[in-house]
Structures are given as C-alpha cells and as structure tokens.
Design an enzyme around this catalytic site. Structure first.
Site, PDB file in Angstrom:
ATOM      1  N   LYS A 112      18.616 -35.676  77.423  1.00  0.00           N
ATOM      2  CA  LYS A 112      18.783 -35.288  78.824  1.00  0.00           C
ATOM      3  C   LYS A 112      17.397 -35.203  79.449  1.00  0.00           C
ATOM      4  CE  LYS A 112      20.590 -31.663  81.804  1.00  0.00           C
ATOM      5  NZ  LYS A 112      21.387 -30.445  81.886  1.00  0.00           N
TER       6      LYS A 112
ATOM      7  N   LYS B 226      21.534 -39.029  79.529  1.00  0.00           N
ATOM      8  CA  LYS B 226      21.744 -38.555  80.897  1.00  0.00           C
ATOM      9  C   LYS B 226      20.424 -38.505  81.638  1.00  0.00           C
ATOM     10  CE  LYS B 226      23.092 -34.403  83.263  1.00  0.00           C
ATOM     11  NZ  LYS B 226      23.331 -33.016  83.177  1.00  0.00           N
TER      12      LYS B 226
HETATM   13  C1  PBG Z   1      23.312 -27.916  83.539  1.00  0.00           C
HETATM   14  C2  PBG Z   1      23.673 -29.290  83.960  1.00  0.00           C
HETATM   15  C3  PBG Z   1      23.073 -30.094  84.937  1.00  0.00           C
HETATM   16  C4  PBG Z   1      23.822 -31.265  85.006  1.00  0.00           C
HETATM   17  C5  PBG Z   1      24.830 -31.152  84.055  1.00  0.00           C
HETATM   18  N1  PBG Z   1      24.703 -29.925  83.396  1.00  0.00           N
HETATM   19  C6  PBG Z   1      21.980 -29.829  85.878  1.00  0.00           C
HETATM   20  C7  PBG Z   1      20.617 -29.571  85.440  1.00  0.00           C
HETATM   21  O1  PBG Z   1      20.229 -29.739  84.287  1.00  0.00           O
HETATM   22  O2  PBG Z   1      19.879 -29.127  86.333  1.00  0.00           O
HETATM   23  C8  PBG Z   1      23.573 -32.396  85.959  1.00  0.00           C
HETATM   24  C9  PBG Z   1      24.767 -33.179  86.334  1.00  0.00           C
HETATM   25  C10 PBG Z   1      24.626 -34.032  87.537  1.00  0.00           C
HETATM   26  O3  PBG Z   1      23.555 -34.161  88.156  1.00  0.00           O
HETATM   27  O4  PBG Z   1      25.648 -34.611  87.889  1.00  0.00           O
HETATM   28  N2  PBG Z   1      22.207 -27.815  82.702  1.00  0.00           N
HETATM   29 ZN    ZN Z   2      21.350 -25.713  82.601  1.00  0.00          ZN
END
Ligand code: PBG
Ligand code: ZN
Length: 309
Positions: free
Chosen positions: A179, A232
């Site tokens: 991520k 992601k």
């Molecule tokens: C929580 C989370 C996030 C997303 C999914 N779970 C946001 C982040 O890390 O700030 C992003 C999903 C999206 O942008 O559609 N940690």
């Molecule tokens: Zn988070």
C-alpha cells in the site's frame, strides 16, 4: 472472432464494491469528491445492499464511520461499534453477500493516523494489539474476510494469532501488503473522515518509487500468514501488480478513490466516454495480473457486463 481470441475477461466474480457505513440514523450523505458514492446509516443501507446483491458481484468491503473518535480508536474494537453492527445486520439480512472488513484505526482515531500516536510519532508495536482486537471483533460480528490496511509491520502475524486464539481459524486475511503513500486516497479521506490532522502517512505506507520493496512487503505478509495479498492503488502501479502476480496467492488490486474520481470528473465534463474508459481500466488491472478488483465502479461494471460489450 475478437471474442474468440481475447486474452483477458472481466467477470462479475472479480469485483468487490467498497461501502461506507456511518453511525447514526437516516443518513445518506453524498461524498462531494466521489460522485455517485454515499455514506449510509444502517437504517438506510438496504438501498445499496440490495443493489449489490442483485448486481451479482462477489461482495463488499466495509468501512465504518463512527460518531466519536479518540486517541486509542476505541470505536474500532467496540463490540457495538458501527462496523460491527453493520456486519451483523448484513450477514443476517443478506447472508449470501461476502463481507470483507477493512481493519485500520484511522477512521476511529481523533488524530486520523492508522496507529497509536505518542509525541507526534506513530508507534508500530503498540498498535498491533489494537488492530488484533479490531480484527477479532469484526470477525466475531460475522466478517468473512479480514483486510488489514494499516501497514504496520508484523500486523498480519499478530492478527492471525489473535484470530486463531479466538477460534476464528477459518477466517482468511486479505493483506493490503503493498500500500503506497498515495495522493490518490484524498477523496476517500473525505468519504471516511480519516485525514491525518498532522503530518502524513509516509512513515508507514510505502514510497511510490519503490517496486522491489513492494515485493518484500508482500513476501513478508505471506510468511506471516496472509491468505490473499493486495496492491494499492492499482492504475499507477500496474508494474507492481504484474510483479506481484508471481506469488501463488490470490492477488487483489484496489482501484482507489482518486482513480475513480478522476474518471467521474472527466466523464461529467464530457471529456471521455466513461463506460469505455472504465472497462479499459478494469481490463488493464486484470491483464497486469490481478485476480480481484476492488472498485467503486463495480456496480456500473456489473451492469455493463450484462450488455455484453
Ligand atoms: C485506511 C484506508 C485508506 C484507503 C483504504 N483504507 C485510506 C488511507 O490510507 O488514507 C484508501 C481507499 C481509497 O482511496 O479508495 N487506511
Ligand atoms: Zn488507516
């Protein structure tokens, strides 16, 4: 003839639709930066849940939006927290829907970070027990899959151990393994009220420059016990998806909020053909090697697939 020789097919089984469930009553809040996406309270959620069920896609990914937030994210692991209540409701009323529960503290912390904060620092190891408690309570509420998105080191092992200790041995973990610290998440942070109130997430999410590190994160999560892994965002990281498809586990790609909103905004202006662009994007993600696509376009894609384009 093209259909005969086509290499990549999108099917409904590939698709997961994210939903935002807000604590409270009679809520259907549009997200300004995500046209077509709403926060729903449980009492208004049948509208979207029945649409998901009728669409024939594989399932949903659930994010809870609590009324109260605090330093230690207590709403995240409260037996009667908003996500726990929503999951119980969904599994009772729509037992055939596959429910994936996102595990992260940022929607529940007053500071908006994904972990415990002390002196403006995010503490990795102190966060693990909270994530474990959250995972156990979501699984007890009926979640079919636990999906940790926090990016703390060691959380897959900690969550696996906690699930097993609680007799939840058959609940799989879909790890958000690679991520990236991405600007593509900003519409989501409006949707989930989860923007960090100081700093950024670069001390725990990955640097967008690092492809090899992504593979190391994935193999670490696999050795800690992940059952499925994720890359992601999706579209700016197709090279990472392609490399990650070498691991012999189901691979998910999250087509995130910013990727969705860019398409919706350009389509609203008439700059692009939404349906063709979305189907091309889905095909690219799958062609790169993803088995599972988490996307806010899922319900539209399911409709377009019926039209057999
Ligand atoms: C929580 C989370 C996030 C997303 C999914 N779970 C946001 C982040 O890390 O700030 C992003 C999903 C999206 O942008 O559609 N940690
Ligand atoms: Zn988070």
């Amino acid at each position: 003839m093209r259909r005969l020789v086509r290499e990549t097919h999108i099917i409904k089984d590939d698709l997961i639709y994210p939903i935002f469930v807000a604590e409270g009553e009679n809520i259907k809040n549009p997200i300004a930066s995500m046209p077509g996406i709403y926060q729903y309270s449980i009492d208004r959620s049948d509208e979207i849940l029945s649409e998901i069920k009728d669409s024939g896609i594989s399932g949903l990914l659930i994010f809870g939006i609590p009324k109260q937030k605090d330093e230690l994210a207590s709403g995240a692991y409260d037996e009667n927290g908003v996500a726990q209540q929503a999951i119980r409701y969904i599994k009772k009323k729509y037992p055939e829907l596959l429910v994936i529960a996102d595990v992260c503290l940022c929607e529940y912390t007053s500071h908006g970070h994904c972990g415990v904060v002390k002196d403006d620092k995010i503490l990795n190891d102190e966060t693990l027990p909270l994530l474990s408690k959250m995972a156990v309570s979501l699984a007890k509420a009926g979640a079919d899959i636990i999906a940790p998105s926090d990016m703390m080191d060691g959380r897959v092992a900690a969550i696996r151990e906690a699930l097993d200790e609680n007799g939840l041995t058959d609940i799989p973990i879909m790890a958000y393994s690679a991520k990236f610290a991405s600007a593509y998440y900003s519409p989501f942070r409006d949707a989930a009220n989860s923007a960090p109130c100081f700093g950024d997430r670069k001390t725990y999410q990955m640097d967008c420059s690092n492809g090899r590190e992504a593979l190391r994160e994935i193999s670490d999560d696999i050795s800690e016990g992940a059952d499925m892994v994720m890359v992601k965002p999706a579209l700016a990281y197709l090279d990472v998806i392609k490399e990650a498809s070498r691991f012999e586990l189901p691979l998910a790609a999250y087509n995130v909020s910013g990727e969705y909103s860019m398409v919706k905004a350009a389509a609203e202006k008439g700059f692009i053909d939404e349906k063709r662009i979305v189907m091309e994007n889905m095909t690219a993600i799958k062609r790169a090697g993803a088995d599972i696509i988490i996307t806010y376009h899922a319900l539209d894609v399911a409709k377009w697939l019926e039209e057999n384009i």
